[in-house]
Design a protein around this motif. Structure first.
Motif, short mmCIF file in Angstrom:
data_model
loop_
_atom_site.label_atom_id
_atom_site.label_comp_id
_atom_site.label_asym_id
_atom_site.label_seq_id
_atom_site.Cartn_x
_atom_site.Cartn_y
_atom_site.Cartn_z
N ASP A 25 45.81 32.81 51.76
CA ASP A 25 46.59 33.86 50.35
C ASP A 25 46.11 32.87 48.82
OD1 ASP A 25 50.29 33.38 52.63
OD2 ASP A 25 48.27 34.66 52.43
N ARG A 26 46.05 33.60 48.41
CA ARG A 26 45.47 33.57 46.96
C ARG A 26 46.83 32.53 46.03
NH1 ARG A 26 41.50 34.36 42.73
NH2 ARG A 26 43.30 36.55 41.39
N THR A 27 46.10 31.35 46.35
CA THR A 27 47.03 29.73 45.50
C THR A 27 48.35 30.41 44.21
OG1 THR A 27 45.33 28.02 46.55
CG2 THR A 27 47.85 27.39 45.09
N GLY A 42 40.92 40.37 50.18
CA GLY A 42 41.47 41.08 48.77
C GLY A 42 41.13 41.28 47.36
N HIS A 43 41.58 40.13 46.70
CA HIS A 43 40.89 39.74 45.60
C HIS A 43 39.37 40.11 45.43
CE1 HIS A 43 39.54 36.97 41.89
NE2 HIS A 43 38.78 36.65 41.93
N MET A 44 38.72 39.73 45.64
CA MET A 44 36.79 39.94 45.38
C MET A 44 36.42 41.41 46.41
SD MET A 44 34.99 36.46 47.07
CE MET A 44 35.41 36.23 48.59
N VAL A 71 30.11 37.44 46.47
CA VAL A 71 30.32 35.84 46.69
C VAL A 71 31.05 34.77 45.46
CG1 VAL A 71 28.03 34.41 45.89
CG2 VAL A 71 27.74 36.55 47.22
N HIS A 72 31.29 34.97 44.71
CA HIS A 72 32.05 34.20 43.38
C HIS A 72 32.35 32.52 44.14
CE1 HIS A 72 35.61 36.56 43.06
NE2 HIS A 72 36.32 35.12 41.46
N ASP A 73 33.76 33.66 44.60
CA ASP A 73 34.32 33.03 45.10
C ASP A 73 34.59 32.42 46.90
OD1 ASP A 73 37.84 34.22 43.88
OD2 ASP A 73 36.36 32.02 43.50
N LEU A 74 33.59 32.67 47.72
CA LEU A 74 33.09 32.31 49.44
C LEU A 74 33.40 30.95 49.42
CD1 LEU A 74 28.98 33.99 49.86
CD2 LEU A 74 32.25 34.81 51.28
N LEU A 137 36.02 40.95 35.75
CA LEU A 137 37.31 41.52 36.47
C LEU A 137 37.87 40.96 37.18
CD1 LEU A 137 34.42 43.75 38.23
CD2 LEU A 137 36.27 44.81 36.23
N ASP A 138 36.97 39.35 36.89
CA ASP A 138 38.12 38.97 38.27
C ASP A 138 39.25 38.22 37.39
OD1 ASP A 138 38.45 34.62 38.55
OD2 ASP A 138 38.29 35.62 39.61
N LYS A 139 38.80 38.27 36.13
CA LYS A 139 40.21 37.99 35.77
C LYS A 139 41.61 39.15 35.43
CE LYS A 139 38.28 36.04 31.94
NZ LYS A 139 37.47 35.73 32.13
MN LIG Z 1 38.33 34.70 42.02
#
Ligand SMILES: [Mn+2]
Ligand SMILES: Nc1nc2c(ncn2[C@H]2C[C@H](O)[C@@H](COP(=O)(O)O)O2)c(=O)[nH]1
Length: 188
Positions: A25-27, A42-44, A71-74, A137-139
């Motif tokens: 879960d995203r903190t 899900g975010h990625m 890859v960014h949050d792997l 896109l991340d934000k």
């Molecule tokens: Mn991210």
């Protein structure tokens, strides 16, 4: 163990780490008490599809953006999802995630592992048009998700809009942000 078996076990370990992300879960949402918060995977996922299917800037390499998104949050599969409110310095977060990415890269064939490390570093440095765009896109994914939770769970998640205020750098995502804010501020 035969070389081929070792390679397969590396893939299996990689699969397990991907499985962590599917259920991590995203903190940021957990902190706010969101019901059924989205996962890091899900975010990625949304970032990757926005890279693939919603990017209109012809100068942006969409394939690179898809890879950067995925890859960014792997590294969070090993170090967890650290928020800006957790008291972890950017330097410490970078070190933790870099070590995690090195571990993940070591599980796969060298050429693939090198690509993962290079993509992660490119995202972190934020010096290429694709990495700047994917950081947007991340934000954007986060504030869009905040809006979705505000409307579906009757919450106030203003802090996610405030903390990203004026941080967007690409014209395309800036236009999305303005439209989202307009919708959010228009009485239902
Ligand atoms: Mn991210
Ligand atoms: N409570 C808050 N959490 C926030 C804020 N900005 C980001 N975050 C969370 C969102 C994610 O869980 C995590 C970082 O996500 P990355 O995709 O950047 O790894 O931090 C905020 O303003 N408030």
């Amino acid at each position: 163990m035969a070389t081929e078996d070792t390679a397969i076990m590396g893939v299996f370990e990689f699969c397990k780490l991907l499985g962590v992300l599917k259920h991590l879960d995203r903190t940021g949402w957990v902190r706010k008490g969101v019901d059924k918060p989205e996962s890091v995977a899900g975010h990625m996922y949304r970032m990757a599809l926005l890279s693939f299917l919603a990017t209109t800037d012809p100068s942006i390499d969409r394939n690179k953006c898809i890879k950067l998104s995925l890859v960014h949050d792997l590294g969070e599969s090993i170090v967890g999802d650290i928020t800006p409110l957790d008291g972890v310095s950017k330097e410490e977060k970078y070190k933790k995630e870099k070590s995690a990415i090195e571990r993940i890269s070591s599980l796969l064939p060298e050429s693939v592992g090198n690509e993962i490390s290079q993509l992660w570093e490119e995202y972190e440095k934020g010096e290429t048009p694709e990495s700047v765009y994917v950081k947007d896109l991340d934000k954007f994914d986060m504030i869009f998700q905040a809006y979705e939770y505000e409307t579906s769970q009757n919450m106030d998640l203003q802090e996610f809009f405030t903390s990203t205020e004026d941080l967007f750098r690409t014209d395309q995502v800036k236009s999305w942000v303005e439209q989202l804010k307009h919708i959010r501020e228009t009485p239902k």
